[in-house]
Scaffold this active site. Structure first.
Site, PDB file in Angstrom:
ATOM      1  N   ARG A  68       4.475  -5.871  -4.900  1.00 19.92           N
ATOM      2  CA  ARG A  68       3.748  -4.642  -5.655  1.00 19.92           C
ATOM      3  C   ARG A  68       3.671  -4.887  -6.720  1.00 19.92           C
ATOM      4  O   ARG A  68       2.528  -4.032  -7.832  1.00 19.92           O
ATOM      5  CB  ARG A  68       5.251  -3.570  -5.889  1.00 19.92           C
ATOM      6  CG  ARG A  68       4.946  -2.595  -6.734  1.00 19.92           C
ATOM      7  CD  ARG A  68       6.414  -1.480  -6.137  1.00 19.92           C
ATOM      8  NE  ARG A  68       6.022   0.109  -7.370  1.00 19.92           N
ATOM      9  CZ  ARG A  68       6.973   0.116  -8.508  1.00 19.92           C
ATOM     10  NH1 ARG A  68       7.633  -0.914  -8.098  1.00 19.92           N
ATOM     11  NH2 ARG A  68       7.140   1.839  -9.216  1.00 19.92           N
ATOM     12  N   ASP A  73      -0.856  -5.262 -10.863  1.00 17.95           N
ATOM     13  CA  ASP A  73      -1.436  -5.820 -11.627  1.00 17.95           C
ATOM     14  C   ASP A  73      -2.753  -5.407 -11.666  1.00 17.95           C
ATOM     15  O   ASP A  73      -4.167  -5.218 -12.724  1.00 17.95           O
ATOM     16  CB  ASP A  73      -1.480  -7.468 -11.196  1.00 17.95           C
ATOM     17  CG  ASP A  73      -2.371  -8.091 -12.746  1.00 17.95           C
ATOM     18  OD1 ASP A  73      -1.887  -8.170 -13.736  1.00 17.95           O
ATOM     19  OD2 ASP A  73      -2.414  -9.187 -11.895  1.00 17.95           O
ATOM     20  N   GLY A  78      -8.146  -5.845 -13.688  1.00 23.14           N
ATOM     21  CA  GLY A  78      -8.514  -6.688 -12.090  1.00 23.14           C
ATOM     22  C   GLY A  78      -6.919  -7.215 -12.083  1.00 23.14           C
ATOM     23  O   GLY A  78      -5.954  -7.143 -12.914  1.00 23.14           O
ATOM     24  N   ASP A  80      -5.422  -9.735 -13.019  1.00 25.12           N
ATOM     25  CA  ASP A  80      -5.777 -10.634 -14.688  1.00 25.12           C
ATOM     26  C   ASP A  80      -4.119 -11.353 -14.974  1.00 25.12           C
ATOM     27  O   ASP A  80      -4.624 -11.482 -15.898  1.00 25.12           O
ATOM     28  CB  ASP A  80      -6.666 -10.218 -15.540  1.00 25.12           C
ATOM     29  CG  ASP A  80      -5.607  -9.304 -16.066  1.00 25.12           C
ATOM     30  OD1 ASP A  80      -5.056  -8.613 -15.654  1.00 25.12           O
ATOM     31  OD2 ASP A  80      -6.201  -8.323 -16.814  1.00 25.12           O
ATOM     32  N   SER A  82      -2.457  -9.367 -15.722  1.00 21.73           N
ATOM     33  CA  SER A  82      -1.364  -8.475 -17.409  1.00 21.73           C
ATOM     34  C   SER A  82      -0.486  -8.045 -17.534  1.00 21.73           C
ATOM     35  O   SER A  82       0.726  -7.921 -18.949  1.00 21.73           O
ATOM     36  CB  SER A  82      -2.385  -7.424 -18.095  1.00 21.73           C
ATOM     37  OG  SER A  82      -3.056  -6.587 -16.655  1.00 21.73           O
ATOM     38  N   ASN A 100       5.778   0.871 -14.316  1.00 21.49           N
ATOM     39  CA  ASN A 100       6.946   0.118 -14.317  1.00 21.49           C
ATOM     40  C   ASN A 100       7.563   0.269 -15.716  1.00 21.49           C
ATOM     41  O   ASN A 100       8.169  -0.375 -14.542  1.00 21.49           O
ATOM     42  CB  ASN A 100       5.873  -0.942 -14.623  1.00 21.49           C
ATOM     43  CG  ASN A 100       4.432  -1.133 -14.561  1.00 21.49           C
ATOM     44  OD1 ASN A 100       4.476  -1.702 -13.139  1.00 21.49           O
ATOM     45  ND2 ASN A 100       3.089  -1.786 -15.069  1.00 21.49           N
ATOM     46  N   PRO A 169      -1.768   4.824  -8.843  1.00 22.39           N
ATOM     47  CA  PRO A 169      -1.413   5.681  -8.408  1.00 22.39           C
ATOM     48  C   PRO A 169      -0.121   6.208  -8.111  1.00 22.39           C
ATOM     49  O   PRO A 169       1.207   5.282  -8.007  1.00 22.39           O
ATOM     50  CB  PRO A 169      -1.773   5.952  -7.434  1.00 22.39           C
ATOM     51  CG  PRO A 169      -2.958   4.612  -7.057  1.00 22.39           C
ATOM     52  CD  PRO A 169      -2.456   3.642  -8.253  1.00 22.39           C
ATOM     53  N   HIS A 199       4.327   0.080   2.479  1.00 20.62           N
ATOM     54  CA  HIS A 199       6.497   1.298   1.968  1.00 20.62           C
ATOM     55  C   HIS A 199       7.254   0.425   3.391  1.00 20.62           C
ATOM     56  O   HIS A 199       7.446   1.505   3.668  1.00 20.62           O
ATOM     57  CB  HIS A 199       5.625   1.776   1.474  1.00 20.62           C
ATOM     58  CG  HIS A 199       5.129   2.107   0.657  1.00 20.62           C
ATOM     59  ND1 HIS A 199       4.630   3.357  -0.280  1.00 20.62           N
ATOM     60  CD2 HIS A 199       4.799   1.594  -0.403  1.00 20.62           C
ATOM     61  CE1 HIS A 199       4.347   3.760  -1.440  1.00 20.62           C
ATOM     62  NE2 HIS A 199       4.336   2.353  -1.762  1.00 20.62           N
ATOM     63  N   ASP A 251      11.219   2.700   4.404  1.00 17.54           N
ATOM     64  CA  ASP A 251      10.932   2.722   5.498  1.00 17.54           C
ATOM     65  C   ASP A 251      12.883   2.438   6.507  1.00 17.54           C
ATOM     66  O   ASP A 251      12.738   1.606   6.594  1.00 17.54           O
ATOM     67  CB  ASP A 251      10.072   1.807   6.379  1.00 17.54           C
ATOM     68  CG  ASP A 251      10.269   1.958   7.292  1.00 17.54           C
ATOM     69  OD1 ASP A 251      11.141   1.987   8.485  1.00 17.54           O
ATOM     70  OD2 ASP A 251       9.554   0.597   8.565  1.00 17.54           O
TER      71      ASP A 251
END
Length: 333
Positions: A68, A73, A78, A80, A82, A100, A169, A199, A251
């Site tokens: 995840r 990220d 992109g 990277d 971050s 997050n 999303p 998931h 699941d």
């Protein structure tokens, strides 16, 4: 001359015939390719794998967390790294964004890998590549497919809190919103359905699906596309208020095994998140894909691998752009 051309063509075709298929990604300023560290840090993949394996053996949930982390990220500026940056004077961390906060985890595992790699080959392997490799290893360790990870990403010197809030999303987004967010990253409906299959492992918090149990459309009624006996079971540990952080398997059929039972659950109206169930109920193309992957684990694994490579190729920094961080939590001074 004609003879020379035919010899060159023959050699070229022979080379192609024996070349391994490469999921290499053309990026601005260079290519990503699996052999990127073969000379500069030959043990890189082995080091990443051994630390990820140790972390997953200690806590099975960590596999989903690392997978995840790579996803969260890549959808922001992109792939990277971050997402790994802590807040400083000039940087507002992505760790505090809605997707997050109290949710993204696995940072200590990335730190441990980085520390081992800095000892083995200083200033060489990027945090972004560590995350891409960790995501693949986590998938394999839980029984999922393997793929060659194109490498050569560099690390960003900035983060984007707004990008994290807006681009990732959310569980309660409509199907159309989710698809739009994927398309903005150059991904399509096939990638969306295949990648949602991650998931098959991991957990979700009560707060991420509560509205389905009590007030799906703002009319005080539950989501009737969720199988009602499962909904009743979930209400026991996910009350109307409180218990926000209570964890539930995404699941429940095989929560620690990477397989296609996630899609079978959706067909039985047992997808946990709204974003899972809408794959069946809101779009014909995605409905057909859910059915295909529920029927064939092999087909799901094949597409998941391709879509992971495609996602890993989202706008990486290559060449002289970005840097190789010494610590994944902060930019080099």
């Amino acid at each position: 001359m004609a003879q020379l051309i035919s010899v060159v063509l023959a050699l070229g075709l022979a080379f192609l015939a024996f070349s391994p298929i490469c999921f290499c990604g053309k990026t601005t300023g260079g290519y990503l390719y699996p052999q990127f560290y073969d000379k500069s840090c030959p043990k890189a993949r082995e080091i990443v794998n051994s630390i990820v394996a140790k972390a997953v053996a200690k806590e099975a949930r960590m596999a989903a967390s690392l997978l995840r982390l790579h996803f969260h990220d890549c959808f922001v500026k992109g792939c990277d790294a971050s997402i790994l940056l802590d807040s400083t004077g000039s940087i507002i961390s992505e760790k505090g964004s809605n997707p997050n906060r109290n949710s993204a985890r696995g940072f200590e595992v990335i730190d441990e890998i980085k520390s081992a790699l800095e000892k083995e080959c200083p200033k060489t392997v990027s945090c972004a590549d560590i995350m891409a490799l960790s995501a693949r290893d986590s998938t394999v360790l839980t029984g999922g497919p393997s793929w060659e990870v194109p490498l050569g990403r560099r690390d960003s010197r900035s983060a984007s809190l707004s990008g994290s809030n807006n681009n990732i999303p959310a569980p309660n987004n409509t199907f159309q919103t989710i698809l739009t967010k994927f398309k903005l990253q150059g991904l399509n409906v096939v990638d969306l359905v295949a990648l949602s299959g991650s998931h098959t492992i991991g957990n979700a918090r009560c707060t991420s699906f509560r509205q389905r149990l009590y007030n799906q459309s703002g009319n005080g009624k539950p989501d009737y596309s969720l199988q009602q006996s499962l909904a009743a079971q979930l209400r026991n540990r996910c009350p109307r208020s409180g218990g926000d952080q209570n964890l539930f398997f995404l699941d429940f059929a095989s929560p620690k095994k990477f397989d296609n039972s996630y899609f079978k659950n959706i067909l039985a109206s047992k997808g946990l998140l709204n974003s899972d169930q809408v794959l069946l109920t809101k779009n014909e193309a995605s409905m057909e894909l859910v059915k295909k992957y529920a029927e064939s684990n092999e087909l799901f694994f094949e597409q998941f691998s391709k879509s992971m490579v495609k996602m890993g190729n989202i706008s990486p920094l290559t060449g002289s752009r970005g840097e190789i961080r010494k610590s994944c939590r902060k930019i080099n001074s």
